[in-house]
Design an enzyme around this catalytic site. Structure first.
Site, PDB file in Angstrom:
ATOM      1  N   GLY A  11       0.827  -1.196   0.000  1.00  0.00           N
ATOM      2  CA  GLY A  11       0.000   0.000   0.000  1.00  0.00           C
ATOM      3  C   GLY A  11       0.862   1.247   0.000  1.00  0.00           C
ATOM      4  O   GLY A  11       1.513   1.554   1.003  1.00  0.00           O
ATOM      5  N   ALA A  13       0.024   4.527  -0.328  1.00  0.00           N
ATOM      6  CA  ALA A  13      -0.604   5.811  -0.057  1.00  0.00           C
ATOM      7  C   ALA A  13       0.312   6.581   0.901  1.00  0.00           C
ATOM      8  O   ALA A  13       1.449   6.187   1.149  1.00  0.00           O
ATOM      9  CB  ALA A  13      -1.989   5.605   0.527  1.00  0.00           C
ATOM     10  N   VAL A  14      -0.178   7.648   1.481  1.00  0.00           N
ATOM     11  CA  VAL A  14       0.659   8.530   2.302  1.00  0.00           C
ATOM     12  C   VAL A  14       1.335   7.777   3.445  1.00  0.00           C
ATOM     13  O   VAL A  14       2.559   7.852   3.626  1.00  0.00           O
ATOM     14  CB  VAL A  14      -0.183   9.699   2.859  1.00  0.00           C
ATOM     15  CG1 VAL A  14       0.625  10.498   3.874  1.00  0.00           C
ATOM     16  CG2 VAL A  14      -0.626  10.611   1.726  1.00  0.00           C
ATOM     17  N   ALA A  78      -9.114  -0.073   5.307  1.00  0.00           N
ATOM     18  CA  ALA A  78      -9.721  -1.040   6.227  1.00  0.00           C
ATOM     19  C   ALA A  78     -10.962  -1.673   5.603  1.00  0.00           C
ATOM     20  O   ALA A  78     -11.608  -1.096   4.737  1.00  0.00           O
ATOM     21  CB  ALA A  78     -10.076  -0.350   7.541  1.00  0.00           C
ATOM     22  N   SER A 130      -0.331   5.824  14.907  1.00  0.00           N
ATOM     23  CA  SER A 130      -0.830   7.190  15.024  1.00  0.00           C
ATOM     24  C   SER A 130       0.291   8.190  14.803  1.00  0.00           C
ATOM     25  O   SER A 130       1.422   7.984  15.220  1.00  0.00           O
ATOM     26  CB  SER A 130      -1.449   7.424  16.404  1.00  0.00           C
ATOM     27  OG  SER A 130      -1.868   8.773  16.531  1.00  0.00           O
ATOM     28  N   GLY A 132      -0.126  10.450  11.773  1.00  0.00           N
ATOM     29  CA  GLY A 132      -0.342  11.041  10.473  1.00  0.00           C
ATOM     30  C   GLY A 132       0.883  10.930   9.596  1.00  0.00           C
ATOM     31  O   GLY A 132       1.803  10.137   9.830  1.00  0.00           O
ATOM     32  N   LYS A 185      -6.032   1.672  19.751  1.00  0.00           N
ATOM     33  CA  LYS A 185      -5.970   2.734  18.733  1.00  0.00           C
ATOM     34  C   LYS A 185      -7.342   3.364  18.528  1.00  0.00           C
ATOM     35  O   LYS A 185      -7.471   4.582  18.320  1.00  0.00           O
ATOM     36  CB  LYS A 185      -5.448   2.162  17.411  1.00  0.00           C
ATOM     37  CG  LYS A 185      -5.434   3.170  16.244  1.00  0.00           C
ATOM     38  CD  LYS A 185      -4.592   4.398  16.567  1.00  0.00           C
ATOM     39  CE  LYS A 185      -4.204   5.181  15.311  1.00  0.00           C
ATOM     40  NZ  LYS A 185      -5.297   5.600  14.448  1.00  0.00           N
ATOM     41  N   HIS A 188      -7.864   5.673  21.360  1.00  0.00           N
ATOM     42  CA  HIS A 188      -7.001   6.830  21.073  1.00  0.00           C
ATOM     43  C   HIS A 188      -7.720   7.792  20.127  1.00  0.00           C
ATOM     44  O   HIS A 188      -7.762   9.008  20.361  1.00  0.00           O
ATOM     45  CB  HIS A 188      -5.695   6.333  20.440  1.00  0.00           C
ATOM     46  CG  HIS A 188      -4.895   7.380  19.721  1.00  0.00           C
ATOM     47  ND1 HIS A 188      -5.249   7.868  18.477  1.00  0.00           N
ATOM     48  CD2 HIS A 188      -3.750   8.027  20.066  1.00  0.00           C
ATOM     49  CE1 HIS A 188      -4.375   8.785  18.095  1.00  0.00           C
ATOM     50  NE2 HIS A 188      -3.452   8.890  19.044  1.00  0.00           N
ATOM     51  N   ASN A 189      -8.314   7.253  19.059  1.00  0.00           N
ATOM     52  CA  ASN A 189      -8.990   8.109  18.098  1.00  0.00           C
ATOM     53  C   ASN A 189     -10.240   8.745  18.682  1.00  0.00           C
ATOM     54  O   ASN A 189     -10.584   9.876  18.349  1.00  0.00           O
ATOM     55  CB  ASN A 189      -9.342   7.308  16.845  1.00  0.00           C
ATOM     56  CG  ASN A 189      -8.141   7.079  15.943  1.00  0.00           C
ATOM     57  OD1 ASN A 189      -7.003   7.062  16.409  1.00  0.00           O
ATOM     58  ND2 ASN A 189      -8.373   6.870  14.666  1.00  0.00           N
ATOM     59  N   GLU A 192      -9.077  11.545  20.621  1.00  0.00           N
ATOM     60  CA  GLU A 192      -8.699  12.564  19.632  1.00  0.00           C
ATOM     61  C   GLU A 192      -9.929  13.361  19.195  1.00  0.00           C
ATOM     62  O   GLU A 192      -9.882  14.592  19.115  1.00  0.00           O
ATOM     63  CB  GLU A 192      -8.057  11.873  18.437  1.00  0.00           C
ATOM     64  CG  GLU A 192      -7.648  12.760  17.297  1.00  0.00           C
ATOM     65  CD  GLU A 192      -7.133  11.942  16.118  1.00  0.00           C
ATOM     66  OE1 GLU A 192      -7.604  12.184  14.989  1.00  0.00           O
ATOM     67  OE2 GLU A 192      -6.276  11.060  16.333  1.00  0.00           O
ATOM     68  N   LYS A 262     -13.989   9.421   9.695  1.00  0.00           N
ATOM     69  CA  LYS A 262     -13.768   8.127   9.047  1.00  0.00           C
ATOM     70  C   LYS A 262     -14.364   6.971   9.828  1.00  0.00           C
ATOM     71  O   LYS A 262     -14.263   5.827   9.414  1.00  0.00           O
ATOM     72  CB  LYS A 262     -12.266   7.908   8.848  1.00  0.00           C
ATOM     73  CG  LYS A 262     -11.676   8.792   7.760  1.00  0.00           C
ATOM     74  CD  LYS A 262     -10.251   8.393   7.436  1.00  0.00           C
ATOM     75  CE  LYS A 262      -9.724   9.184   6.248  1.00  0.00           C
ATOM     76  NZ  LYS A 262      -8.338   8.783   5.894  1.00  0.00           N
ATOM     77  N   ARG A 447     -39.988   2.118  35.140  1.00  0.00           N
ATOM     78  CA  ARG A 447     -39.833   0.873  34.380  1.00  0.00           C
ATOM     79  C   ARG A 447     -40.657  -0.261  35.008  1.00  0.00           C
ATOM     80  O   ARG A 447     -41.239  -1.091  34.306  1.00  0.00           O
ATOM     81  CB  ARG A 447     -38.355   0.476  34.315  1.00  0.00           C
ATOM     82  CG  ARG A 447     -37.485   1.452  33.527  1.00  0.00           C
ATOM     83  CD  ARG A 447     -36.037   0.993  33.446  1.00  0.00           C
ATOM     84  NE  ARG A 447     -35.902  -0.105  32.498  1.00  0.00           N
ATOM     85  CZ  ARG A 447     -35.461  -1.314  32.820  1.00  0.00           C
ATOM     86  NH1 ARG A 447     -35.142  -1.599  34.078  1.00  0.00           N
ATOM     87  NH2 ARG A 447     -35.346  -2.256  31.897  1.00  0.00           N
TER      88      ARG A 447
END
Length: 484
Positions: A11, A13-14, A78, A130, A132, A185, A188-189, A192, A262, A447
Protein backbone atom coordinates in the site's frame (compact mmCIF):
# COMPACT_ATOMS: atom_id res chain seq x y z
CA UNK A 1 21.21 -3.50 -0.27
CA UNK A 2 20.68 -6.76 1.59
CA UNK A 3 19.97 -9.85 -0.47
CA UNK A 4 16.62 -10.24 1.30
CA UNK A 5 14.37 -7.54 2.77
CA UNK A 6 13.53 -7.31 6.48
CA UNK A 7 9.87 -6.50 5.82
CA UNK A 8 7.43 -5.73 3.01
CA UNK A 9 4.87 -2.93 3.09
CA UNK A 10 1.76 -3.23 0.92
CA UNK A 11 0.00 0.00 0.00
CA UNK A 12 1.74 3.11 -1.26
CA UNK A 13 -0.60 5.81 -0.06
CA UNK A 14 0.66 8.53 2.30
CA UNK A 15 1.12 6.35 5.39
CA UNK A 16 2.61 3.39 3.53
CA UNK A 17 5.21 5.43 1.67
CA UNK A 18 6.30 7.32 4.76
CA UNK A 19 6.56 4.20 6.92
CA UNK A 20 8.77 2.60 4.29
CA UNK A 21 11.05 5.66 4.21
CA UNK A 22 11.13 5.68 8.03
CA UNK A 23 12.12 1.99 8.15
CA UNK A 24 14.81 2.47 5.52
CA UNK A 25 16.26 5.49 7.31
CA UNK A 26 16.67 3.33 10.44
CA UNK A 27 18.72 0.68 8.63
CA UNK A 28 16.06 -1.76 7.43
CA UNK A 29 15.71 -3.01 3.87
CA UNK A 30 12.11 -2.83 2.72
CA UNK A 31 10.12 -4.25 -0.17
CA UNK A 32 7.39 -1.96 -1.49
CA UNK A 33 4.31 -3.39 -3.17
CA UNK A 34 1.05 -1.96 -4.41
CA UNK A 35 -1.82 -3.62 -6.23
CA UNK A 36 -1.58 -0.87 -8.85
CA UNK A 37 2.00 -1.56 -9.87
CA UNK A 38 2.62 1.78 -11.60
CA UNK A 39 2.63 3.28 -8.11
CA UNK A 40 5.54 0.96 -7.27
CA UNK A 41 7.43 2.16 -10.32
CA UNK A 42 6.77 5.80 -9.46
CA UNK A 43 7.85 5.35 -5.82
CA UNK A 44 11.02 3.41 -6.62
CA UNK A 45 12.09 6.02 -9.16
CA UNK A 46 10.97 8.91 -6.98
CA UNK A 47 11.16 9.23 -3.20
CA UNK A 48 12.77 5.79 -2.79
CA UNK A 49 15.45 6.24 -5.45
CA UNK A 50 18.94 5.32 -4.26
CA UNK A 51 17.65 3.89 -0.97
CA UNK A 52 17.56 0.35 0.43
CA UNK A 53 14.05 -0.14 -0.90
CA UNK A 54 13.17 -2.65 -3.59
CA UNK A 55 9.98 -2.74 -5.56
CA UNK A 56 7.91 -5.84 -6.14
CA UNK A 57 5.46 -6.14 -9.02
CA UNK A 58 3.66 -9.31 -7.93
CA UNK A 59 2.78 -11.03 -4.67
CA UNK A 60 5.13 -13.88 -5.58
CA UNK A 61 8.02 -11.48 -6.15
CA UNK A 62 7.29 -9.68 -2.88
CA UNK A 63 7.21 -12.88 -0.80
CA UNK A 64 10.38 -14.22 -2.45
CA UNK A 65 12.23 -11.02 -1.51
CA UNK A 66 11.74 -11.48 2.25
CA UNK A 67 13.91 -13.06 4.93
CA UNK A 68 12.22 -15.64 7.19
CA UNK A 69 9.99 -15.48 9.09
CA UNK A 70 8.48 -13.26 6.44
CA UNK A 71 6.83 -10.07 7.63
CA UNK A 72 4.25 -8.37 5.42
CA UNK A 73 2.66 -5.13 6.64
CA UNK A 74 -0.64 -4.09 5.05
CA UNK A 75 -1.26 -0.35 4.79
CA UNK A 76 -4.45 -0.62 2.76
CA UNK A 77 -7.98 0.63 3.28
CA UNK A 78 -9.72 -1.04 6.23
CA UNK A 79 -12.46 -3.58 5.62
CA UNK A 80 -12.83 -5.89 2.64
CA UNK A 81 -9.50 -4.89 0.99
CA UNK A 82 -7.67 -6.31 4.03
CA UNK A 83 -9.58 -9.60 3.89
CA UNK A 84 -9.05 -9.82 0.14
CA UNK A 85 -5.31 -9.33 0.41
CA UNK A 86 -5.02 -11.83 3.26
CA UNK A 87 -6.69 -14.42 1.03
CA UNK A 88 -4.29 -13.56 -1.80
CA UNK A 89 -1.25 -13.67 0.49
CA UNK A 90 -1.85 -16.76 2.65
CA UNK A 91 -1.13 -19.40 -0.07
CA UNK A 92 2.32 -17.88 -0.64
CA UNK A 93 3.43 -17.88 3.02
CA UNK A 94 4.88 -20.61 5.24
CA UNK A 95 4.29 -21.63 8.84
CA UNK A 96 5.38 -18.92 11.26
CA UNK A 97 5.26 -16.05 8.74
CA UNK A 98 3.61 -12.84 9.95
CA UNK A 99 0.89 -10.66 8.44
CA UNK A 100 0.58 -7.18 9.95
CA UNK A 101 -2.40 -4.85 9.50
CA UNK A 102 -1.37 -1.26 10.21
CA UNK A 103 -4.60 0.40 9.11
CA UNK A 104 -7.49 1.84 11.12
CA UNK A 105 -9.25 -1.50 11.45
CA UNK A 106 -12.24 -2.15 13.69
CA UNK A 107 -11.03 -4.44 16.48
CA UNK A 108 -13.70 -7.19 15.97
CA UNK A 109 -12.28 -7.65 12.46
CA UNK A 110 -8.83 -8.09 13.97
CA UNK A 111 -10.17 -10.62 16.49
CA UNK A 112 -11.59 -12.60 13.57
CA UNK A 113 -8.47 -12.32 11.42
CA UNK A 114 -6.10 -13.39 14.19
CA UNK A 115 -8.09 -16.61 14.62
CA UNK A 116 -8.28 -17.22 10.87
CA UNK A 117 -4.61 -16.56 10.09
CA UNK A 118 -3.45 -18.62 13.08
CA UNK A 119 -5.62 -21.50 11.82
CA UNK A 120 -3.43 -21.46 8.71
CA UNK A 121 -0.27 -21.85 10.77
CA UNK A 122 0.66 -18.19 10.36
CA UNK A 123 0.80 -15.28 12.80
CA UNK A 124 -1.09 -12.00 12.74
CA UNK A 125 -0.59 -8.55 14.22
CA UNK A 126 -3.18 -5.78 14.18
CA UNK A 127 -1.47 -2.54 15.10
CA UNK A 128 -2.61 1.00 15.57
CA UNK A 129 -0.30 3.59 13.99
CA UNK A 130 -0.83 7.19 15.02
CA UNK A 131 0.90 10.36 13.97
CA UNK A 132 -0.34 11.04 10.47
CA UNK A 133 1.98 11.70 7.58
CA UNK A 134 4.71 13.37 9.61
CA UNK A 135 4.63 10.74 12.35
CA UNK A 136 4.85 7.89 9.87
CA UNK A 137 7.97 9.45 8.37
CA UNK A 138 9.78 10.58 11.52
CA UNK A 139 8.39 8.37 14.29
CA UNK A 140 4.79 7.38 15.03
CA UNK A 141 3.12 5.88 18.08
CA UNK A 142 2.63 2.16 17.40
CA UNK A 143 0.15 -0.03 19.31
CA UNK A 144 0.50 -3.72 18.31
CA UNK A 145 -1.65 -6.66 19.37
CA UNK A 146 -2.48 -10.10 18.02
CA UNK A 147 -0.41 -13.30 18.03
CA UNK A 148 1.92 -12.94 21.05
CA UNK A 149 4.71 -15.03 19.52
CA UNK A 150 4.97 -12.57 16.63
CA UNK A 151 5.95 -9.67 18.88
CA UNK A 152 9.61 -10.61 19.31
CA UNK A 153 9.94 -10.84 15.52
CA UNK A 154 8.57 -7.37 14.77
CA UNK A 155 9.68 -5.64 17.97
CA UNK A 156 13.12 -4.56 16.65
CA UNK A 157 11.53 -2.87 13.63
CA UNK A 158 8.56 -1.30 15.40
CA UNK A 159 10.47 0.04 18.39
CA UNK A 160 13.26 1.38 16.18
CA UNK A 161 10.94 3.37 13.90
CA UNK A 162 8.61 4.57 16.68
CA UNK A 163 8.79 8.02 18.26
CA UNK A 164 11.11 8.30 21.28
CA UNK A 165 10.59 10.09 24.59
CA UNK A 166 12.77 10.61 27.66
CA UNK A 167 15.89 10.12 25.63
CA UNK A 168 15.35 6.83 23.86
CA UNK A 169 12.14 5.23 25.20
CA UNK A 170 10.08 4.04 22.19
CA UNK A 171 6.39 4.93 21.95
CA UNK A 172 5.62 1.32 21.13
CA UNK A 173 5.09 -1.79 23.21
CA UNK A 174 3.00 -4.93 23.10
CA UNK A 175 -0.63 -4.15 23.93
CA UNK A 176 -2.29 -7.55 24.16
CA UNK A 177 -3.90 -10.50 22.42
CA UNK A 178 -6.22 -10.56 19.41
CA UNK A 179 -7.67 -7.12 18.60
CA UNK A 180 -6.25 -5.33 21.66
CA UNK A 181 -3.90 -3.16 19.61
CA UNK A 182 -6.62 -1.91 17.31
CA UNK A 183 -8.96 -1.46 20.27
CA UNK A 184 -6.47 0.83 22.00
CA UNK A 185 -5.97 2.73 18.73
CA UNK A 186 -9.76 3.08 18.45
CA UNK A 187 -9.95 4.58 21.95
CA UNK A 188 -7.00 6.83 21.07
CA UNK A 189 -8.99 8.11 18.10
CA UNK A 190 -12.08 8.60 20.25
CA UNK A 191 -10.07 10.72 22.67
CA UNK A 192 -8.70 12.56 19.63
CA UNK A 193 -12.28 13.36 18.58
CA UNK A 194 -12.95 14.69 22.08
CA UNK A 195 -9.79 16.79 22.23
CA UNK A 196 -10.46 18.33 18.83
CA UNK A 197 -14.06 19.18 19.72
CA UNK A 198 -13.02 20.77 23.02
CA UNK A 199 -10.46 22.94 21.25
CA UNK A 200 -13.01 24.03 18.64
CA UNK A 201 -15.42 24.98 21.42
CA UNK A 202 -12.73 27.15 23.03
CA UNK A 203 -12.10 28.73 19.62
CA UNK A 204 -15.82 29.36 19.13
CA UNK A 205 -16.15 31.03 22.51
CA UNK A 206 -13.17 33.30 21.86
CA UNK A 207 -14.41 34.18 18.36
CA UNK A 208 -18.17 34.47 18.87
CA UNK A 209 -18.45 35.55 22.50
CA UNK A 210 -15.27 37.59 22.99
CA UNK A 211 -14.95 38.87 19.42
CA UNK A 212 -11.29 37.86 19.15
CA UNK A 213 -9.61 37.65 15.74
CA UNK A 214 -7.36 34.85 14.52
CA UNK A 215 -4.14 36.64 15.49
CA UNK A 216 -5.38 37.18 19.04
CA UNK A 217 -6.45 33.55 19.32
CA UNK A 218 -3.10 32.45 17.91
CA UNK A 219 -1.39 34.23 20.82
CA UNK A 220 -3.68 32.50 23.34
CA UNK A 221 -2.97 29.03 21.95
CA UNK A 222 0.73 29.87 21.79
CA UNK A 223 0.64 30.69 25.50
CA UNK A 224 -1.42 27.59 26.32
CA UNK A 225 1.06 25.38 24.49
CA UNK A 226 3.79 26.55 26.86
CA UNK A 227 1.93 25.35 29.96
CA UNK A 228 -0.13 22.43 31.24
CA UNK A 229 -2.19 22.29 28.03
CA UNK A 230 0.91 21.69 25.92
CA UNK A 231 0.01 19.10 23.28
CA UNK A 232 0.21 18.38 19.58
CA UNK A 233 -3.37 19.52 18.92
CA UNK A 234 -2.90 22.80 20.80
CA UNK A 235 0.35 23.30 18.90
CA UNK A 236 -1.17 22.81 15.45
CA UNK A 237 -4.18 24.98 16.39
CA UNK A 238 -1.72 27.74 17.24
CA UNK A 239 -0.15 27.36 13.80
CA UNK A 240 -3.46 27.09 11.93
CA UNK A 241 -4.70 30.36 13.43
CA UNK A 242 -1.53 32.12 12.26
CA UNK A 243 -1.72 30.77 8.69
CA UNK A 244 -2.71 33.38 6.10
CA UNK A 245 -4.45 32.87 2.78
CA UNK A 246 -3.06 34.52 -0.37
CA UNK A 247 -4.97 37.73 0.46
CA UNK A 248 -3.37 37.97 3.89
CA UNK A 249 -6.52 36.94 5.75
CA UNK A 250 -6.69 33.94 8.14
CA UNK A 251 -7.26 30.83 6.04
CA UNK A 252 -9.18 29.04 8.82
CA UNK A 253 -12.04 31.54 8.53
CA UNK A 254 -12.53 30.61 4.88
CA UNK A 255 -12.95 26.87 5.52
CA UNK A 256 -16.50 25.51 5.36
CA UNK A 257 -17.78 24.51 8.80
CA UNK A 258 -18.69 20.89 8.01
CA UNK A 259 -16.50 18.25 9.65
CA UNK A 260 -15.71 14.86 8.20
CA UNK A 261 -15.01 11.58 9.97
CA UNK A 262 -13.77 8.13 9.05
CA UNK A 263 -15.69 6.20 11.69
CA UNK A 264 -13.21 5.47 14.47
CA UNK A 265 -14.83 7.95 16.86
CA UNK A 266 -18.22 6.43 16.10
CA UNK A 267 -16.81 2.95 16.77
CA UNK A 268 -15.59 4.17 20.15
CA UNK A 269 -18.99 5.59 21.07
CA UNK A 270 -20.88 2.50 19.88
CA UNK A 271 -18.50 0.20 21.75
CA UNK A 272 -19.06 2.26 24.89
CA UNK A 273 -22.82 1.77 24.52
CA UNK A 274 -22.28 -1.96 24.05
CA UNK A 275 -20.09 -2.06 27.16
CA UNK A 276 -22.42 0.16 29.22
CA UNK A 277 -19.66 2.74 29.78
CA UNK A 278 -20.68 6.45 29.95
CA UNK A 279 -18.36 7.80 27.27
CA UNK A 280 -20.40 10.99 27.13
CA UNK A 281 -17.79 13.49 25.96
CA UNK A 282 -16.58 11.42 23.02
CA UNK A 283 -20.17 10.67 22.07
CA UNK A 284 -20.94 14.39 21.99
CA UNK A 285 -17.83 15.00 19.88
CA UNK A 286 -19.08 12.50 17.30
CA UNK A 287 -22.56 14.03 17.29
CA UNK A 288 -21.07 17.53 16.96
CA UNK A 289 -19.46 16.45 13.69
CA UNK A 290 -22.78 14.98 12.56
CA UNK A 291 -24.53 18.27 13.38
CA UNK A 292 -21.88 20.25 11.52
CA UNK A 293 -22.59 18.15 8.43
CA UNK A 294 -26.19 19.47 8.36
CA UNK A 295 -24.92 22.76 6.93
CA UNK A 296 -27.87 23.55 4.66
CA UNK A 297 -30.38 22.74 7.39
CA UNK A 298 -28.48 24.89 9.89
CA UNK A 299 -28.41 27.84 7.50
CA UNK A 300 -32.15 27.51 6.96
CA UNK A 301 -32.81 27.16 10.69
CA UNK A 302 -30.73 30.23 11.44
CA UNK A 303 -33.10 32.26 9.26
CA UNK A 304 -36.28 30.92 10.89
CA UNK A 305 -35.36 30.49 14.56
CA UNK A 306 -34.33 33.52 16.55
CA UNK A 307 -30.93 33.02 18.14
CA UNK A 308 -29.60 34.43 21.39
CA UNK A 309 -27.20 37.22 20.55
CA UNK A 310 -23.96 36.85 22.53
CA UNK A 311 -23.33 39.86 24.72
CA UNK A 312 -20.28 39.36 26.93
CA UNK A 313 -19.80 42.07 29.53
CA UNK A 314 -17.21 40.54 31.85
CA UNK A 315 -13.44 40.58 32.03
CA UNK A 316 -12.17 39.05 28.78
CA UNK A 317 -8.73 38.25 30.15
CA UNK A 318 -10.25 36.45 33.13
CA UNK A 319 -12.61 34.54 30.85
CA UNK A 320 -9.70 33.35 28.70
CA UNK A 321 -8.00 32.13 31.88
CA UNK A 322 -11.22 30.38 32.90
CA UNK A 323 -11.43 28.87 29.44
CA UNK A 324 -7.96 27.39 29.82
CA UNK A 325 -9.05 25.75 33.08
CA UNK A 326 -12.31 24.48 31.55
CA UNK A 327 -10.46 23.03 28.57
CA UNK A 328 -7.95 21.29 30.82
CA UNK A 329 -10.61 19.83 33.14
CA UNK A 330 -12.70 18.61 30.19
CA UNK A 331 -9.62 17.03 28.64
CA UNK A 332 -8.99 15.11 31.88
CA UNK A 333 -12.54 13.76 31.70
CA UNK A 334 -12.00 12.68 28.09
CA UNK A 335 -8.98 10.58 29.04
CA UNK A 336 -10.69 9.25 32.18
CA UNK A 337 -13.65 8.05 30.12
CA UNK A 338 -11.41 6.49 27.48
CA UNK A 339 -9.50 4.55 30.12
CA UNK A 340 -12.71 3.25 31.72
CA UNK A 341 -13.69 1.87 28.32
CA UNK A 342 -10.33 0.11 27.91
CA UNK A 343 -10.64 -1.36 31.40
CA UNK A 344 -14.14 -2.67 30.66
CA UNK A 345 -13.03 -4.25 27.39
CA UNK A 346 -9.98 -5.84 29.02
CA UNK A 347 -12.25 -7.44 31.62
CA UNK A 348 -14.66 -8.73 28.96
CA UNK A 349 -12.11 -10.02 26.47
CA UNK A 350 -9.48 -11.24 28.94
CA UNK A 351 -6.82 -8.79 27.77
CA UNK A 352 -3.98 -7.93 30.12
CA UNK A 353 -3.63 -4.27 29.20
CA UNK A 354 -0.77 -2.20 30.61
CA UNK A 355 -2.61 1.09 31.18
CA UNK A 356 0.46 3.04 32.23
CA UNK A 357 2.38 1.65 29.27
CA UNK A 358 -0.38 2.77 26.92
CA UNK A 359 -0.01 6.32 28.22
CA UNK A 360 3.72 6.13 27.48
CA UNK A 361 2.99 4.96 23.93
CA UNK A 362 0.86 8.08 23.49
CA UNK A 363 3.49 10.52 24.77
CA UNK A 364 5.24 10.88 21.43
CA UNK A 365 4.47 10.60 17.75
CA UNK A 366 0.68 10.40 18.06
CA UNK A 367 -2.07 12.96 17.57
CA UNK A 368 -3.14 13.07 21.25
CA UNK A 369 0.36 13.40 22.72
CA UNK A 370 0.25 15.89 25.57
CA UNK A 371 2.08 17.01 28.67
CA UNK A 372 0.09 15.11 31.31
CA UNK A 373 0.30 11.60 29.84
CA UNK A 374 3.23 10.88 32.15
CA UNK A 375 0.85 11.53 35.04
CA UNK A 376 -1.42 8.75 33.76
CA UNK A 377 1.56 6.39 33.88
CA UNK A 378 2.25 7.48 37.47
CA UNK A 379 -1.42 7.00 38.41
CA UNK A 380 -1.42 3.36 37.29
CA UNK A 381 2.04 2.74 38.74
CA UNK A 382 0.65 3.87 42.09
CA UNK A 383 -2.60 1.90 41.74
CA UNK A 384 -2.79 -0.76 39.04
CA UNK A 385 -6.46 -1.39 39.89
CA UNK A 386 -7.53 2.25 39.55
CA UNK A 387 -11.16 2.34 38.41
CA UNK A 388 -11.19 5.91 37.15
CA UNK A 389 -8.42 8.45 36.62
CA UNK A 390 -10.50 11.07 38.43
CA UNK A 391 -9.89 9.12 41.65
CA UNK A 392 -6.11 9.53 41.37
CA UNK A 393 -4.85 12.34 43.65
CA UNK A 394 -3.20 14.31 40.83
CA UNK A 395 -6.28 14.28 38.57
CA UNK A 396 -8.68 14.80 41.48
CA UNK A 397 -6.79 17.90 42.64
CA UNK A 398 -6.49 19.33 39.13
CA UNK A 399 -10.15 18.97 38.31
CA UNK A 400 -11.28 20.33 41.66
CA UNK A 401 -8.98 23.33 41.18
CA UNK A 402 -10.52 24.01 37.76
CA UNK A 403 -14.14 23.41 38.80
CA UNK A 404 -15.28 27.00 39.45
CA UNK A 405 -13.75 28.33 36.25
CA UNK A 406 -15.20 25.36 34.33
CA UNK A 407 -18.70 26.14 35.64
CA UNK A 408 -18.35 29.83 34.78
CA UNK A 409 -17.38 29.02 31.20
CA UNK A 410 -20.18 26.51 30.62
CA UNK A 411 -22.79 28.76 32.26
CA UNK A 412 -21.64 31.78 30.25
CA UNK A 413 -21.69 29.80 27.02
CA UNK A 414 -25.19 28.47 27.63
CA UNK A 415 -26.61 31.82 28.69
CA UNK A 416 -25.19 33.40 25.52
CA UNK A 417 -26.35 30.65 23.17
CA UNK A 418 -22.89 29.39 22.21
CA UNK A 419 -22.92 25.56 21.89
CA UNK A 420 -20.31 23.75 24.00
CA UNK A 421 -21.57 20.15 23.92
CA UNK A 422 -18.29 18.48 24.88
CA UNK A 423 -17.37 20.85 27.73
CA UNK A 424 -20.90 20.75 29.14
CA UNK A 425 -21.06 16.97 28.81
CA UNK A 426 -17.72 16.61 30.59
CA UNK A 427 -18.94 18.77 33.47
CA UNK A 428 -22.20 16.84 33.72
CA UNK A 429 -20.28 13.56 33.80
CA UNK A 430 -18.06 14.92 36.58
CA UNK A 431 -21.10 15.92 38.60
CA UNK A 432 -22.83 12.61 37.98
CA UNK A 433 -19.81 10.46 38.73
CA UNK A 434 -19.26 12.01 42.14
CA UNK A 435 -22.97 11.93 43.09
CA UNK A 436 -23.79 9.46 45.84
CA UNK A 437 -27.40 9.46 44.69
CA UNK A 438 -28.82 9.90 41.19
CA UNK A 439 -32.51 9.97 40.18
CA UNK A 440 -32.37 6.48 38.69
CA UNK A 441 -34.62 5.32 41.56
CA UNK A 442 -37.51 7.16 39.90
CA UNK A 443 -36.49 5.75 36.54
CA UNK A 444 -36.61 2.22 37.94
CA UNK A 445 -40.02 2.90 39.45
CA UNK A 446 -41.22 4.02 36.01
CA UNK A 447 -39.83 0.87 34.38
CA UNK A 448 -41.47 -1.32 36.99
CA UNK A 449 -44.76 0.59 36.63
CA UNK A 450 -45.13 0.12 32.87
CA UNK A 451 -43.15 -3.07 32.32
CA UNK A 452 -42.84 -4.92 35.64
CA UNK A 453 -39.04 -4.74 35.25
CA UNK A 454 -38.46 -4.84 39.05
CA UNK A 455 -36.18 -2.78 41.26
CA UNK A 456 -33.81 -3.12 44.19
CA UNK A 457 -34.40 -1.45 47.57
CA UNK A 458 -31.97 0.58 49.65
CA UNK A 459 -33.10 -1.29 52.78
CA UNK A 460 -32.46 -4.73 51.29
CA UNK A 461 -29.31 -6.53 50.07
CA UNK A 462 -28.06 -5.87 46.51
CA UNK A 463 -29.24 -8.51 44.08
CA UNK A 464 -32.70 -8.89 45.67
CA UNK A 465 -35.41 -7.67 43.28
CA UNK A 466 -38.97 -6.45 43.92
CA UNK A 467 -42.07 -5.66 41.90
CA UNK A 468 -45.00 -3.48 42.93
CA UNK A 469 -48.57 -3.62 41.67
CA UNK A 470 -48.65 0.16 41.19
CA UNK A 471 -52.21 0.48 39.86
CA UNK A 472 -53.92 -2.29 41.79
CA UNK A 473 -54.95 -3.75 38.44
CA UNK A 474 -51.72 -5.57 37.69
CA UNK A 475 -50.65 -8.93 38.97
CA UNK A 476 -47.63 -10.08 40.92
CA UNK A 477 -45.77 -11.44 37.89
CA UNK A 478 -42.55 -9.57 37.21
CA UNK A 479 -40.57 -9.27 34.00
CA UNK A 480 -36.90 -10.16 33.79
CA UNK A 481 -34.57 -8.18 36.02
CA UNK A 482 -32.94 -5.12 34.56
CA UNK A 483 -29.42 -4.89 33.24
CA UNK A 484 -27.16 -1.94 33.96
Amino acid sequence: MKELSDIAVVGLAVMGENLILNMESKGFTVTAFNRTTDKVEKFINGRAKGKNIRGAFSVEEMVASLSKPRKVMLMVKAGKPVDDFIETLVPHLEKGDIIIDGGNTHYPDTNRRVAYVESKGLRYIGTGVSGGEEGALTGPSIMPGGSPSAWEQVKPIFQTIAAKVDGDVPCCDWVGEKGAGHFVKMVHNGIEYGDMQLITEAYQLMKTLLGMNANEMHQVFKQWNEGELSSYLIEITRDILAFKDTDGEALVEKILDTAGQKGTGKWTAVTALDQGIPLTLIGEAVFARCLSALKDERVEASKKINATQPAFTGDKKQFVNDLMEALYASKLVSYAQGYTLMKSAADEFGWNLNYGGIALMWRGGCIIRSAFLGKIKEAYDNNAGLNNLLLDPFFKNKIEHAEKAWRRVVATAISNGVPVPAMASALTYFDGYRSERLPANLLQAQRDYFGAHTYERIDKPRGEFFHTNWTGRGGDTASTTYNV
